[in-house]
Scaffold this active site. Structure first.
Site, PDB file in Angstrom:
ATOM      1  N   ASP A 185      86.145  51.077  42.226  1.00  8.45           N
ATOM      2  CA  ASP A 185      85.003  50.883  43.131  1.00  8.45           C
ATOM      3  C   ASP A 185      83.662  50.938  42.404  1.00  8.45           C
ATOM      4  O   ASP A 185      82.748  50.172  42.717  1.00  8.45           O
ATOM      5  CB  ASP A 185      85.025  51.955  44.234  1.00  8.45           C
ATOM      6  CG  ASP A 185      86.304  51.910  45.044  1.00  8.45           C
ATOM      7  OD1 ASP A 185      86.763  50.803  45.368  1.00  8.45           O
ATOM      8  OD2 ASP A 185      86.845  52.988  45.345  1.00  8.45           O
ATOM      9  N   GLU A 203      85.471  55.883  41.047  1.00  5.60           N
ATOM     10  CA  GLU A 203      86.185  55.394  42.223  1.00  5.60           C
ATOM     11  C   GLU A 203      85.837  56.290  43.406  1.00  5.60           C
ATOM     12  O   GLU A 203      85.479  57.461  43.229  1.00  5.60           O
ATOM     13  CB  GLU A 203      87.693  55.422  41.969  1.00  5.60           C
ATOM     14  CG  GLU A 203      88.523  54.780  43.048  1.00  5.60           C
ATOM     15  CD  GLU A 203      89.223  53.524  42.580  1.00  5.60           C
ATOM     16  OE1 GLU A 203      89.373  52.612  43.403  1.00  5.60           O
ATOM     17  OE2 GLU A 203      89.621  53.475  41.403  1.00  5.60           O
ATOM     18  N   LYS A 214      87.067  57.303  47.572  1.00  2.11           N
ATOM     19  CA  LYS A 214      88.021  57.159  48.660  1.00  2.11           C
ATOM     20  C   LYS A 214      87.544  57.965  49.857  1.00  2.11           C
ATOM     21  O   LYS A 214      87.268  59.159  49.745  1.00  2.11           O
ATOM     22  CB  LYS A 214      89.413  57.643  48.228  1.00  2.11           C
ATOM     23  CG  LYS A 214      90.099  56.706  47.255  1.00  2.11           C
ATOM     24  CD  LYS A 214      90.555  55.440  47.944  1.00  2.11           C
ATOM     25  CE  LYS A 214      90.978  54.381  46.933  1.00  2.11           C
ATOM     26  NZ  LYS A 214      89.850  53.692  46.302  1.00  2.11           N
TER      27      LYS A 214
END
Length: 277
Positions: A91, A111, A113
């Site tokens: 990401d 990243e 989430k």
């Protein structure tokens, strides 16, 4: 009206699937986009801190490049590739520095989430599930892609002494303590952190060998077992214990710390540039 109908349809699908689609909701997308934005700011800060070094930012890395890196270590590695244009897209992308031999070395991979809306749902008085009679939604599996990306970047960096992979977790599926939430009618519910149907942290700690979360684990750990040395590449996982949201400043501070650790570890390979500052 079209957007509203689409939203209603997604909510219905989410309830039918016990929450699996929540990983693609607005919160998740906002979280993913923000980590990329912060990474770009971290890149600018690194350029200010180390003006003699050259940095670059990439949004992805190809499987072919990963395999080539493995082949350089051992000819038997990196042989299998079924999809020529396959790639990995963390990401927040990758930040790299050019070493004294003109090679690009990874100093940060990030990243994000976001998973679990139990806190928001309870606060708003929303019941969930197929029949709208559940207090909590069974946790989804947003972490599968995270595991895949972590493994692929670990392969790419198998010849390095550091592993600057940072994973930011957000949402009720990643809490580390019980959270008491109040419904609009005054009723209180406790979202427990140790319930397997709600918490997904234990599924992620496989990627850091069960070492502490909210810790910079960038420097690889070397352990001795049965007379052999083993190198461990551990992802650095950060979560908001009570289900809060990450701010840009918080993410930036953590990412910069990991990137600076990478540069310290790579110092001998950046010596000529650093000494000309």
């Amino acid at each position: 009206m079209a957007k509203k109908n689409q939203s209603n349809r997604l909510v219905a699908q989410q309830k039918a699937g016990h929450g699996a689609l929540s990983i693609f909701g607005p919160e998740a997308k906002k979280h993913d986009v923000m980590v990329g934005y912060v990474a770009m700011n971290v890149l600018k800060e690194l350029e200010k801190l180390y003006p003699s070094l050259s940095f670059r930012y990439r949004t992805s890395i190809s499987k072919e490049e990963i395999n080539n890196a493995l082949k350089k270590i051992d000819a038997e590695l990196g042989q299998t590739l079924f999809v020529k244009d396959a790639n990995i897209k963390p990401d927040g992308g990758l930040i790299e520095v050019k070493d004294d031999k003109e090679n690009w070395r990874v100093v940060l991979v990030s990243e994000a989430k976001h998973q679990g809306k139990d806190i928001e749902n309870v606060t708003r008085g929303i019941k969930v599930g197929v029949n709208n009679n559940q207090d909590f939604m069974v946790a989804g599996n947003a972490i599968e892609r995270a595991h895949k990306n972590i493994s692929e970047i670990a392969n790419y960096m198998l010849n390095e002494g550091h592993f600057p992979y940072v994973l930011f977790l957000e949402g009720s599926n990643f809490i580390t303590e019980n959270v008491v939430v109040k419904r609009p009618n005054g009723e209180t519910l406790t979202i427990r952190y140790d319930v397997g149907s709600l918490n997904r942290l234990d599924r992620l700690t496989a990627a850091n060998y069960g070492m502490p979360i909210n810790t910079n684990l960038c420097r690889n750990k070397f352990i001795e077992s049965s007379g052999r040395m083993i190198m461990l590449q551990a992802a650095s996982m950060f979560t908001q214990g009570a289900g809060g949201s990450w701010s840009e400043n918080e993410m930036s501070e953590i990412m910069l710390d990991v990137a600076k650790t990478s540069i310290k570890i790579l110092a001998s390979d950046l010596f000529n540039q650093l000494t000309t500052r």
